[in-house]
Design a protein around this motif. Structure first.
Motif, PDB file in Angstrom:
ATOM      1  N   ARG A 327       0.664  -1.218  -0.061  1.00 48.87           N
ATOM      2  CA  ARG A 327       0.091   0.063   0.227  1.00 48.87           C
ATOM      3  C   ARG A 327       0.804   1.175   0.045  1.00 48.87           C
ATOM      4  N   GLY A 328       2.087   1.145  -0.622  1.00 47.31           N
ATOM      5  CA  GLY A 328       2.768   2.425  -0.584  1.00 47.31           C
ATOM      6  C   GLY A 328       3.469   2.697   0.699  1.00 47.31           C
ATOM      7  N   HIS A 329       3.057   3.806   1.122  1.00 45.69           N
ATOM      8  CA  HIS A 329       3.498   4.272   2.442  1.00 45.69           C
ATOM      9  C   HIS A 329       2.440   4.204   3.553  1.00 45.69           C
ATOM     10  N   ARG A 330       1.257   3.588   3.302  1.00 43.46           N
ATOM     11  CA  ARG A 330       0.321   3.222   4.015  1.00 43.46           C
ATOM     12  C   ARG A 330       0.816   2.042   4.765  1.00 43.46           C
ATOM     13  N   MET A 331       0.953   2.195   6.026  1.00 40.35           N
ATOM     14  CA  MET A 331       1.303   0.965   6.768  1.00 40.35           C
ATOM     15  C   MET A 331       0.166   0.117   7.312  1.00 40.35           C
ATOM     16  N   VAL A 332       0.297  -1.109   7.586  1.00 34.41           N
ATOM     17  CA  VAL A 332      -0.795  -1.766   8.280  1.00 34.41           C
ATOM     18  C   VAL A 332      -0.783  -1.326   9.910  1.00 34.41           C
ATOM     19  N   HIS A 333      -1.843  -1.258  10.419  1.00 39.92           N
ATOM     20  CA  HIS A 333      -2.012  -0.640  11.822  1.00 39.92           C
ATOM     21  C   HIS A 333      -1.489  -1.810  12.642  1.00 39.92           C
ATOM     22  N   ALA A 334      -0.323  -1.305  13.284  1.00 39.69           N
ATOM     23  CA  ALA A 334       0.279  -2.391  14.237  1.00 39.69           C
ATOM     24  C   ALA A 334      -0.239  -2.520  15.548  1.00 39.69           C
ATOM     25  N   HIS A 335      -1.060  -1.483  15.935  1.00 34.13           N
ATOM     26  CA  HIS A 335      -1.716  -1.529  17.229  1.00 34.13           C
ATOM     27  C   HIS A 335      -3.238  -2.406  17.132  1.00 34.13           C
ATOM     28  N   GLU A 336      -3.586  -2.408  15.724  1.00 38.20           N
ATOM     29  CA  GLU A 336      -4.709  -3.323  15.349  1.00 38.20           C
ATOM     30  C   GLU A 336      -4.485  -4.673  15.083  1.00 38.20           C
ATOM     31  N   ASP A 337      -3.258  -4.770  14.263  1.00 40.85           N
ATOM     32  CA  ASP A 337      -3.052  -6.351  13.925  1.00 40.85           C
ATOM     33  C   ASP A 337      -1.564  -6.636  14.610  1.00 40.85           C
ATOM     34  N   TYR A 338      -1.612  -7.726  15.613  1.00 37.85           N
ATOM     35  CA  TYR A 338      -0.628  -8.230  16.125  1.00 37.85           C
ATOM     36  C   TYR A 338      -0.961  -9.640  16.665  1.00 37.85           C
ATOM     37  N   ILE A 339       0.245 -10.463  16.766  1.00 41.47           N
ATOM     38  CA  ILE A 339       0.061 -11.683  17.154  1.00 41.47           C
ATOM     39  C   ILE A 339       0.861 -11.891  18.790  1.00 41.47           C
ATOM     40  N   ARG A 340       0.426 -13.013  19.609  1.00 42.63           N
ATOM     41  CA  ARG A 340       0.983 -13.106  20.831  1.00 42.63           C
ATOM     42  C   ARG A 340       1.820 -14.626  20.440  1.00 42.63           C
ATOM     43  N   VAL A 341       3.172 -14.705  20.712  1.00 40.39           N
ATOM     44  CA  VAL A 341       3.834 -15.762  20.465  1.00 40.39           C
ATOM     45  C   VAL A 341       4.170 -16.437  21.957  1.00 40.39           C
ATOM     46  N   ARG A 342       4.062 -17.675  21.844  1.00 40.02           N
ATOM     47  CA  ARG A 342       4.277 -18.451  23.198  1.00 40.02           C
ATOM     48  C   ARG A 342       5.931 -18.224  23.366  1.00 40.02           C
ATOM     49  N   SER A 343       6.115 -18.030  24.628  1.00 40.12           N
ATOM     50  CA  SER A 343       7.386 -18.199  25.309  1.00 40.12           C
ATOM     51  C   SER A 343       8.056 -19.368  25.802  1.00 40.12           C
ATOM     52  N   ASP A 344       6.983 -20.070  26.124  1.00 40.10           N
ATOM     53  CA  ASP A 344       7.165 -21.440  26.951  1.00 40.10           C
ATOM     54  C   ASP A 344       7.140 -22.638  26.370  1.00 40.10           C
ATOM     55  N   SER A 345       7.056 -22.704  24.901  1.00 38.44           N
ATOM     56  CA  SER A 345       7.044 -23.928  24.065  1.00 38.44           C
ATOM     57  C   SER A 345       8.312 -24.763  24.239  1.00 38.44           C
ATOM     58  N   VAL A 346       8.250 -25.954  23.597  1.00 46.43           N
ATOM     59  CA  VAL A 346       9.601 -26.502  23.625  1.00 46.43           C
ATOM     60  C   VAL A 346      10.724 -26.140  22.464  1.00 46.43           C
TER      61      VAL A 346
END
Length: 399
Positions: A327-346
């Motif tokens: 989208r050119g310089h139109r960025m994806v809204h980071a505060h609306e699009d995010y993931i949580r990644v487990r920090s306790d997996s194998v």
């Protein structure tokens, strides 16, 4: 018992290069020897089976897989425009199928409608390519504008937009490049497969005395809105031209490995001023964390040095750089699009939070949030369920 460590929050990934229908080939092209070109013949055969109805089912499953893996946006490099015999559908039927699939899955879609006019430099289209093509560049531009108008009337532009693509310099000749450079809406992102194979470079040099990058430069097509996909086999001059233009480079490391394309000069391109983003292309792997890792590992294998890209730079390539590409310089809204990644997996236990992208995989993506809404948890889509079931069902229909 101590509380488990908190998940690591990362921006959702942007898949800057997708061919949804290539997902049919995963796990089916690995017997015997061959190359990109022999793989391509199998891809053509499978493309002929898709109707709008089947493509919507397949793309819904593929986009659901992307969402559960941590992607919030996708650039669909689309050229299955017409019926297999090349006759048009009445109302952008294949394009609407992809848009509906994206809405079903809740992923942001930039449909990169692709100009595809020739079967190769100086070669007519073959039968399998008939459904990809328009009559000429002007016809493609007119169809693109009609498609944009139809989508603007039908879909929320926060979720579905239209961009443009040139398949390659093999499929679009210099007069057509000139027409497109003059007439394409300057606000649209423009993508192109570039120098994926040495044979493409040689054919371009033989025909025009220029590399593909130099041919695009000659016709005024290098700019910040251009995304060069793959950019694997470049000269030093090509790298300088792309960097000076501030072009986007969409690398697809797992596909480039699967197809034996080679390892592109990512660090040199970034150092020259180009912006590196990532895509899954043929979906041999749908995992943004593995794409990030493969980008860095490719650099290490190529250079004999570690730490070519920092973890933060890999996250940027997977997120904001992909947003720039689509989208050119139109960025994806980071505060609306995010993931949580487990920090306790194998895989992630003990990893420093700022290095987790070099340890985790999509299996560690606990939650995916798009537009502020949870759309997937632990590999299961909130409304569509298990993508594996969707994929299994539609792939049976395509056997």
């Amino acid at each position: 018992m101590s509380a488990p460590p908190s998940p690591v929050i990362l921006p959702a990934a942007v898949n800057a290069h997708s061919h949804a229908f290539h997902r049919v080939l995963r796990g089916r092209t690995h017997t015997g020897r061959g190359s990109f070109w022999s793989w391509r013949e199998q891809m053509y055969r499978h493309s002929a089976a898709l109707t709008p109805e089947l493509y919507e089912k397949l793309a819904t499953a593929v986009y659901a897989e992307m969402v559960t893996a941590g992607f919030s946006a996708v650039g669909e490099f689309h050229y299955l425009h017409h019926r297999p015999d090349g006759t048009p559908y009445p109302d952008h039927d294949m394009e609407h199928a992809l848009a509906r699939a994206a809405r079903n899955a809740g992923i942001r879609l930039t449909l990169l409608d692709t100009c595809y006019l020739f079967g190769g430099i100086g070669q007519p289209l073959n039968d399998e390519q008939s459904r990809f093509a328009d009559d000429d560049a002007s016809s493609w531009l007119a169809r693109l504008e009609s498609l944009r108008e139809a989508f603007e009337q039908t879909y929320d532009p926060e979720f579905v937009t239209v961009g443009a693509a040139l398949h390659s310099v093999r499929a679009v000749d210099p007069p057509s490049l000139h027409t497109i450079a003059e007439q394409l809406n300057p606000d649209l992102p423009l993508h192109v497969h570039l120098s994926e194979q040495p044979a493409e470079n040689q054919a371009c040099l033989d025909a025009y005395g220029l590399t593909p990058t130099q041919l695009l430069a000659k016709h005024g097509l290098l700019s910040e809105r251009l995304s060069a996909v793959h950019a694997t086999h470049l000269t030093e001059r090509d790298i300088a031209l792309l960097g000076r233009a501030g072009a986007n480079i969409v690398m697809c490391p797992t596909t480039e490995a699967d197809l034996a394309d080679g390892i592109g000069p990512a660090l040199e391109l970034a150092s020259a001023g180009a912006v590196i983003s990532l895509g899954t292309d043929q979906h041999a792997v749908v995992d943004p964390l593995l794409e990030m890792r493969a980008l860095e590992h490719g650099e290490r294998l190529r250079s004999g040095e570690r730490g070519r890209f920092t973890p933060g730079e890999l996250v940027a390539a997977s997120s904001t750089a992909g947003g720039r590409s689509l989208r050119g310089h139109r960025m994806v809204h980071a505060h609306e699009d995010y993931i949580r990644v487990r920090s306790d997996s194998v895989r992630t236990a003990g990893a420093d939070a700022d290095q987790i992208v070099l340890a985790a995989t999509a299996s560690d993506v606990e939650t995916v949030v798009i537009n502020g809404q949870v759309v997937a948890r632990n590999g299961i889509h909130e409304s569509l369920g298990d993508p594996a079931i969707l994929l299994t069902d539609v792939l049976k229909e395509l056997e």
